[in-house]
Design a protein around this motif. Structure first.
Motif, mmCIF file in Angstrom:
data_model
loop_
_atom_site.group_PDB
_atom_site.id
_atom_site.type_symbol
_atom_site.label_atom_id
_atom_site.label_comp_id
_atom_site.label_asym_id
_atom_site.label_seq_id
_atom_site.Cartn_x
_atom_site.Cartn_y
_atom_site.Cartn_z
ATOM 1 N N ARG A 110 3.311 -6.876 4.686
ATOM 2 C CA ARG A 110 3.519 -7.903 3.658
ATOM 3 C C ARG A 110 5.000 -8.259 3.605
ATOM 4 O O ARG A 110 5.876 -7.389 3.614
ATOM 5 C CB ARG A 110 3.062 -7.397 2.292
ATOM 6 C CG ARG A 110 1.601 -6.972 2.208
ATOM 7 C CD ARG A 110 0.640 -8.098 2.457
ATOM 8 N NE ARG A 110 -0.760 -7.662 2.299
ATOM 9 C CZ ARG A 110 -1.793 -8.353 2.707
ATOM 10 N NH1 ARG A 110 -1.610 -9.517 3.306
ATOM 11 N NH2 ARG A 110 -3.029 -7.895 2.529
ATOM 12 N N LYS B 14 -13.947 -3.681 5.950
ATOM 13 C CA LYS B 14 -13.184 -4.915 6.111
ATOM 14 C C LYS B 14 -12.445 -5.287 4.832
ATOM 15 O O LYS B 14 -11.320 -5.817 4.874
ATOM 16 C CB LYS B 14 -14.125 -6.051 6.530
ATOM 17 C CG LYS B 14 -14.706 -5.871 7.927
ATOM 18 C CD LYS B 14 -15.636 -7.016 8.293
ATOM 19 C CE LYS B 14 -16.186 -6.842 9.705
ATOM 20 N NZ LYS B 14 -17.130 -7.929 10.082
ATOM 21 N N ARG B 15 -13.062 -4.972 3.672
ATOM 22 C CA ARG B 15 -12.435 -5.304 2.397
ATOM 23 C C ARG B 15 -11.155 -4.496 2.181
ATOM 24 O O ARG B 15 -10.121 -5.058 1.796
ATOM 25 C CB ARG B 15 -13.413 -5.050 1.257
ATOM 26 C CG ARG B 15 -12.880 -5.483 -0.134
ATOM 27 C CD ARG B 15 -13.878 -5.202 -1.234
ATOM 28 N NE ARG B 15 -15.133 -5.900 -1.021
ATOM 29 C CZ ARG B 15 -16.267 -5.312 -0.665
ATOM 30 N NH1 ARG B 15 -16.311 -3.984 -0.495
ATOM 31 N NH2 ARG B 15 -17.361 -6.015 -0.502
ATOM 32 N N ASN C 112 -8.425 -5.849 4.756
ATOM 33 C CA ASN C 112 -7.911 -7.217 4.629
ATOM 34 C C ASN C 112 -7.493 -7.623 3.218
ATOM 35 O O ASN C 112 -6.726 -8.570 3.060
ATOM 36 C CB ASN C 112 -8.964 -8.202 5.157
ATOM 37 C CG ASN C 112 -9.255 -8.009 6.628
ATOM 38 O OD1 ASN C 112 -8.350 -7.826 7.432
ATOM 39 N ND2 ASN C 112 -10.538 -8.030 6.999
ATOM 40 N N ARG C 113 -7.980 -6.928 2.191
ATOM 41 C CA ARG C 113 -7.690 -7.366 0.819
ATOM 42 C C ARG C 113 -6.766 -6.442 0.052
ATOM 43 O O ARG C 113 -6.500 -6.670 -1.134
ATOM 44 C CB ARG C 113 -9.004 -7.539 0.052
ATOM 45 C CG ARG C 113 -9.900 -8.609 0.657
ATOM 46 C CD ARG C 113 -11.107 -8.877 -0.209
ATOM 47 N NE ARG C 113 -12.008 -9.865 0.389
ATOM 48 C CZ ARG C 113 -13.123 -10.292 -0.153
ATOM 49 N NH1 ARG C 113 -13.516 -9.798 -1.349
ATOM 50 N NH2 ARG C 113 -13.878 -11.179 0.451
ATOM 51 N N SER C 114 -6.278 -5.403 0.701
ATOM 52 C CA SER C 114 -5.309 -4.528 0.046
ATOM 53 C C SER C 114 -3.943 -5.197 0.075
ATOM 54 O O SER C 114 -3.390 -5.449 1.150
ATOM 55 C CB SER C 114 -5.243 -3.170 0.756
ATOM 56 O OG SER C 114 -6.476 -2.495 0.673
ATOM 57 N N MET C 115 -3.387 -5.482 -1.107
ATOM 58 C CA MET C 115 -2.130 -6.205 -1.178
ATOM 59 C C MET C 115 -0.923 -5.304 -0.965
ATOM 60 O O MET C 115 0.128 -5.755 -0.524
ATOM 61 C CB MET C 115 -2.011 -6.917 -2.525
ATOM 62 C CG MET C 115 -3.091 -7.961 -2.757
ATOM 63 S SD MET C 115 -3.130 -9.225 -1.445
ATOM 64 C CE MET C 115 -1.530 -9.988 -1.668
ATOM 65 N N ASP D 131 -2.494 0.350 -2.507
ATOM 66 C CA ASP D 131 -3.855 -0.180 -2.654
ATOM 67 C C ASP D 131 -4.713 0.220 -1.442
ATOM 68 O O ASP D 131 -5.871 0.613 -1.591
ATOM 69 C CB ASP D 131 -3.826 -1.707 -2.767
ATOM 70 C CG ASP D 131 -3.306 -2.173 -4.110
ATOM 71 O OD1 ASP D 131 -3.265 -1.359 -5.041
ATOM 72 O OD2 ASP D 131 -2.933 -3.358 -4.208
#
Length: 523
Positions: free
Chosen positions: A424, A377-378, A381-384, A388
């Motif tokens: 993004r 999940k990290r 959801n947290r890859s910018m 990454d």
């Protein structure tokens, strides 16, 4: 009189305190020679006597005059008259001797061959009792509260029938309708019908639409179009002349799409009518961050050709405007149709659906490999950035030794369709998943079920749509009259509160984004 079939009349003597005195002088008993103006009057009189005595009656048969062809004689009998089919079959078996009949399913019967009856004949322009036999071969029901539930004593007034139909149209369950009618009438004992009778009214209403369901829906759409010039509907017919696909949308949604149609979700995972046709709503978000329906489709099949027809029809309804972003599940047919009709739109697959499917395939790994679920999940959801994500994904696989996991490979191959890092900079109007479609489907589940006809479903969808517009109107008024609570003293937030609705201001916490050193108060 409401006709009820297959009723267990029950003849046990009750003990609920309202028994009739069996020795009471029944002054209302029929007698040979009694005159009635009409045959209905005779039936009502005999039925009233049966209610007092504790049995039920039925119209047994009519006899016609050989000369005039009119009914000249009518027989009313105890409802327990006759022999059951089971008894007839047993008698036939006995008569056949060695020939054994095929065993039939055991069914209960209320028939005892009772000979109690009343016959009337049409004589001298009136109906006269010619036969009255008042001996029963079964126990009589001596409780008024129970005898009222017997066949001929159960009835519904037109007002009650209309009430049942109206409550059913509001998706109220049969049991609750029956309970409401009991309360309205003061007590259960005052009702002249059972819960089964309520079900029969509803079933009759459903049967009324059999064979005319589609036609009734189209007539309704045409009526809506007469009331709303911008109401739009269209249907696709197959080679056999049967309905294949259907779409409709009201004028308010068509106008709203021009303002709020940049991002939509489209979901076909909910089936809600007895034809098992997927109900597919186009969902967007309005200026109050509330869901809005931009049209409803019903599809017989989820083929690419059906989606192409639907998307092209939808664009036509929206005056040619196309969405910039469309969110769907991972259906291959939908993906192909989107590329054909919306080649310039950003297509994103619902991350919620993908992660739910991942749990089904990776559930064992979640439990056996410590930290794997959090790492997965990290990295998602947290890859910018894309780089990454790529680096984090490789590290996760290596850490947990899952380089050869088939499902993770499949997720990775389709990463550009659903991983947030690949989107993004794209405006999604707070709709990264089809959650709003799921919410709409939840409402549909409340208002509908797989026993509903197409027409009933259309009416219930319209209720949901009307409710959405009502909530939007209420929020418009609230935004004009309610001063929002600001999170800072910055002028930019104050100015924003004059432009945006209060629901948008709630999420615009300026203090999170503004540098105290670069902005002065009161600018």
């Amino acid at each position: 009189m409401l006709s009820i079939s297959n009723v267990d009349e029950g003849t046990k003597s009750p003990g609920d305190g309202d028994d009739i005195d069996p020795h009471e002088d029944l002054i209302f008993a029929p007698f040979v020679g009694k005159i009635f103006a009409t045959s209905d009057d005779a039936f009502d009189f005999y039925n009233a006597y049966a209610l007092l005595k504790g049995f039920s009656i039925r119209r047994r048969n009519n006899y016609k005059s050989s000369k005039l062809g009119d009914v000249s004689s009518i027989l009313f009998s105890c409802s327990k008259d006759g022999i059951s089919k089971k008894e007839k079959d047993a008698k036939k078996t006995r008569e056949d001797g060695a020939h054994e009949r095929t065993p039939q399913k055991d069914r209960t019967s209320t028939q005892t061959g009772c000979k109690a009856r009343l016959r009337i004949a049409f004589l001298n322009e009136a109906w006269k009792v010619t036969v009255f036999y008042d001996v029963h071969n079964h126990a009589l029901v001596i409780s008024p509260s129970k005898v009222r539930s017997l066949h001929s004593h159960r009835s519904m007034s037109p007002e009650v029938v209309d009430t049942i139909k109206g409550m059913y149209a509001q998706n109220i369950e049969t049991a609750k309708i029956h309970e409401y009618l009991k309360v309205r009438n003061g007590a259960k004992k005052s009702l002249k019908f059972k819960r089964k009778d309520v079900s029969n009214v509803i079933a009759s209403e459903n049967r009324r639409l059999v064979g005319i369901d589609v036609e009734t829906s189209l007539v309704y759409f045409q009526k809506k179009k007469e009331e709303d010039a911008e109401f739009f509907y269209d249907v696709e017919i197959d080679e056999s002349g049967r309905l294949k696909n259907m779409f409709w949308v009201d004028g308010r949604a068509r106008r709203a799409f021009q303002e709020f149609g940049d991002v939509v979700t489209f979901d076909t995972t909910f089936q809600t009518n007895k034809f098992s046709m997927p109900v597919a709503p186009f969902i967007g978000v309005n200026h109050h961050r509330m869901s809005i329906i931009f049209g409803i489709a019903m599809l017989r099949s989820e083929e690419t050709t059906s989606f192409i027809w639907l998307f092209e029809t939808w664009v036509k309804a929206m005056y040619g405007k196309k969405p910039q972003v469309i969110i769907t599940d991972q259906d291959a047919a939908t993906r192909i149709a989107i590329k054909v009709v919306f080649p310039n739109a950003v297509h994103r697959c619902c991350q919620w659906h993908i992660m739910r499917k991942a749990r089904e395939h990776l559930g064992i790994l979640y439990n056996s490999k410590k930290g794997f679920e959090d790492d997965l999940k990290r990295v998602i959801n947290r890859s910018m950035t894309v780089s990454d994500f790529e680096e984090g994904w490789r590290h996760m696989l290596k850490k947990h030794k899952l380089e050869n996991n088939r499902h993770l490979k499949n997720m990775y191959e389709k990463r550009s369709e659903w991983v947030p890092a690949y989107f993004r900079g794209t405006f999604f109007a707070d709709m990264s998943t089809t959650q709003r479609s799921e919410s709409a489907n939840s409402s549909l589940k409340i208002w509908t079920n797989n026993h509903k006809s197409m027409y009933q479903l259309v009416l219930n969808v319209e209720k949901i749509v009307d409710n959405i517009w009502e909530k939007e109107s209420d929020e418009d008024i609230a935004s004009m009259n309610v001063v929002p609570n600001l999170s800072s003293f910055y002028r930019i937030e104050k100015d924003a509160s004059q432009v945006y609705t209060r629901k948008v201001i709630v999420v615009l916490n300026v203090s999170k984004f503004v540098d105290y050193k670069t902005i002065s108060f009161g600018i």
